[in-house]
Design a protein around this motif. Sequence first.
Motif, PDB file in Angstrom:
ATOM      1  N   GLU A  83       6.870   6.179 -15.643  1.00 40.11           N
ATOM      2  CA  GLU A  83       5.828   6.051 -14.624  1.00 40.11           C
ATOM      3  C   GLU A  83       5.993   4.743 -13.859  1.00 40.11           C
ATOM      4  O   GLU A  83       6.330   3.710 -14.443  1.00 40.11           O
ATOM      5  N   TYR A  84       5.756   4.820 -12.555  1.00 38.09           N
ATOM      6  CA  TYR A  84       5.808   3.633 -11.698  1.00 38.09           C
ATOM      7  C   TYR A  84       4.422   3.396 -11.110  1.00 38.09           C
ATOM      8  O   TYR A  84       3.834   4.287 -10.491  1.00 38.09           O
ATOM      9  N   LEU A  85       3.889   2.168 -11.282  1.00 35.53           N
ATOM     10  CA  LEU A  85       2.590   1.796 -10.724  1.00 35.53           C
ATOM     11  C   LEU A  85       2.818   1.082  -9.403  1.00 35.53           C
ATOM     12  O   LEU A  85       3.499   0.054  -9.348  1.00 35.53           O
ATOM     13  N   SER A  86       2.239   1.600  -8.339  1.00 41.57           N
ATOM     14  CA  SER A  86       2.361   0.951  -7.040  1.00 41.57           C
ATOM     15  C   SER A  86       1.550  -0.346  -7.042  1.00 41.57           C
ATOM     16  O   SER A  86       0.656  -0.524  -7.872  1.00 41.57           O
ATOM     17  N   PRO A  87       1.830  -1.265  -6.115  1.00 42.75           N
ATOM     18  CA  PRO A  87       1.122  -2.546  -6.093  1.00 42.75           C
ATOM     19  C   PRO A  87      -0.376  -2.370  -5.834  1.00 42.75           C
ATOM     20  O   PRO A  87      -0.796  -1.394  -5.205  1.00 42.75           O
ATOM     21  N   PRO A  88      -1.188  -3.313  -6.308  1.00 45.12           N
ATOM     22  CA  PRO A  88      -2.631  -3.252  -6.066  1.00 45.12           C
ATOM     23  C   PRO A  88      -2.960  -3.489  -4.603  1.00 45.12           C
ATOM     24  O   PRO A  88      -2.194  -4.120  -3.874  1.00 45.12           O
ATOM     25  N   GLY A  89      -4.105  -2.982  -4.164  1.00 44.74           N
ATOM     26  CA  GLY A  89      -4.514  -3.185  -2.780  1.00 44.74           C
ATOM     27  C   GLY A  89      -5.742  -2.357  -2.462  1.00 44.74           C
ATOM     28  O   GLY A  89      -6.332  -1.717  -3.334  1.00 44.74           O
TER      29      GLY A  89
END
Length: 329
Positions: A83-89
């Motif tokens: 799994e890849y977590l995209s950057p927060p925002g």
Amino acid sequence: MRLRLLTAICLSLQLSAALAQSDTETEPAPEQVLLVGQRPGPGLWKVSKDDHVLWIFGTYSPLPKKMEWRSQQVETILGQTQEYLSPPGAQAHVGFFGGLGMLPSLIGVKKNPDGATLKDVLPADVYARWQPLKAKYLPDNDDIERERPIFVADTLYDAGLRQAGLGKGHEVEEKIFNIAKKRKIKVTRTAIQLEMDSPAKMIKEFKKSQLADTACFDKTLMRLESDLDAMRLRANAWAKGDLEAIQKLSYADQEAECGDAMRNAEFVKNTPNFQNVKQRVRDSWLAAAEQALSTNNSSFATLRLSDILGPNSYLAALKAKGYQVDSPE
């Protein structure tokens, strides 16, 4: 084109990121040559509990425009991850019809209220400092004198980076995302959605409202007046993976000031869905990280160095929850 102006406002509401600052007063002599060619950046942070691992790569901006990023370590770990977590925002959501309805209200959205100019809204000493920088970086853009300081600051900063051979460095995150997509890794988007009940009304309120954006403008001037050489040093340090050098170089944090100017504006305070954005973004990413750690043997995420380093970082929060956090060797 006008919808891009809305995007600029929405981006200003996102979390601004900056490197952890240091109290160090002495800086090494400026290094004038920017590193080019293929560079790996820093190593990976490792967050773990039992046999479950979350690998985190630290991104940074600005970076040399002619630098190509590639990390064999990142590519190897991505090949083993689930799994890849995209950057927060935070992203403001505007529906199709809402976007069409707000088009008329977007005209002049970047202008100061009541036809004011920069000279009218800025302190005299700040305006005096702006003039030589405008002559250097934006000599042919006279219309910018009628824009709000927060928008002028963004345009000026981008122009300064271009002349210095630097860019925002978004290519690194894009390349990691494309690797994850190519390998069919599950992508979890951690950004929160900011619903806009009446986008056109919100834009109209914004156009009438005053912004406390002088500090944003002032610190942007400070960075271009005194920090370009240090920017090159930090960019080179990131490219070589020298985190110690990055942390030793303090700077005026204009991104935090500019983000606060927009988040604390009256038109935002009148919009319930735009409250407590910073904490909600942090909570959303941490929840996604804990879920990934409990579900997968191996997960991967990218965070800006400002969210990785320091006692109030995202990784410090995970460590306080009982996870083991190991820095790159």
